[in-house]
Design an enzyme around this catalytic site. Sequence first.
Site, PDB file in Angstrom:
ATOM      1  CD  GLU A 258      -5.174 -13.662  -6.595  1.00  0.00           C
ATOM      2  OE1 GLU A 258      -4.322 -13.204  -7.395  1.00  0.00           O
ATOM      3  OE2 GLU A 258      -4.897 -14.490  -5.702  1.00  0.00           O
ATOM      4  CD  GLU A 312      -0.547  -8.278   0.403  1.00  0.00           C
ATOM      5  OE1 GLU A 312      -0.173  -9.375   0.831  1.00  0.00           O
ATOM      6  OE2 GLU A 312      -1.374  -8.147  -0.513  1.00  0.00           O
ATOM      7  CE  LYS A 315       2.144 -10.700  -2.779  1.00  0.00           C
ATOM      8  NZ  LYS A 315       0.983 -10.596  -3.680  1.00  0.00           N
ATOM      9  CD  GLU A 321       4.154 -10.759  -6.922  1.00  0.00           C
ATOM     10  OE1 GLU A 321       3.298 -10.679  -6.025  1.00  0.00           O
ATOM     11  OE2 GLU A 321       4.161 -11.640  -7.789  1.00  0.00           O
TER      12      GLU A 321
END
Length: 389
Positions: A258, A312, A315, A321
């Site tokens: 990541e 997203e 999250k 985030e």
Amino acid sequence: MSEKKDMEYWRNPSIQGVRSLGINYGQVGDNLPPPDKVLDLLTSLKLTKARIYDTNPQILTTFANSNIELIVTVENQMLPVIVDPQQALQWVTTHIKPYFPATKITGIAVGNEIFTDDDTSLLGYLVPAIVSIHGALARIGLDKYIQVSTPNSLAVLEESYPPSAGSFKGEVSSAMSQFLQFLSSTGSPFWINAYPYFAYKDSPNKISLDYALCNKNPGMVDPYTKLHYDNMLYAQVDAVVYAMSRLGYGGIEVRVSETGWPSKGDPDEVGATVQNAAAYNRNLLRRQMSNEGTPLRPNTRLEVYLFALFNEDLKPGPTSERNYGLFQPDGTIAYNVGLSALATSSSTSPASISLTSSATKVIKPQGLFYSNSPFKPIKFINKLYSTGN
């Protein structure tokens, strides 16, 4: 595609796109596109590697007979269960065997950031669980095709600067040695979740933004090795290489499972902007198109998985985030990062990269878990250690 042809793929891969670039594709959202739309998107971008954070059967089924290589995940809470070899075999038989080889599963991540997890009890299960999963793959003849490892937060390092000072935290050294022995014996990679963003956010007055973003900058020279680093990501990766060498394992490949940069954040999240996110990912893409290695391993291309494909919305945590995606939930691009270069001929100049409309018909985010441990403050050391390289 026949099973014979599928197996032949593993021996002689010939996939278009940038072989050292992947993307993290998660499912933590209530407005996400179906997997078939995601597959269309990845195909249009000629991305051939993706990582998911479970073994979602719909994704595994949808991605069958495609050119997408997948890393799948055993969730953290499953580690105590799969320590039992029979349970591990049951897991592999249920979650891997029915889909392989039509779905090109190349890796299994056993847990995520276990070495630095708040639940310290999980660490004792990690290596036995990894060994059990690998043993289960071997029992059904898939260990030759699927690598087993675990992604690690950069917070697993006690020292990270300069790179040659890289060392693991003492409290994880025993389990880490066992883990590295497994990687060495199986030829599997060490996966690291590396985020220069965290370092810059925590010390914006001490760390050059251009250095963190991989922009043009003077860089730094490691005072011990004299190697020159023009970006923080490569320095972080090489710090891990040195840390492994200190434990006697100098030949293990490091891959970035990541890395990314948020396009939006809370007021105290310095540097979380669209401009910075675009710069970081665009610069990283250009480097991947050149198959670059790090200063310590210049002849070994660094494999990198961008975080993340989508924003997203479910999250938890700070605003950042939910804003690591290259694409918005409604299918529009979050910013121009230049992925369309992968869909054109290999002769395309990286300097002319731009995202075309073929990639804008997107989808919506699904979840991923990125390394949420704060970047450990960089520290100097006054002693040169032997690296074993």
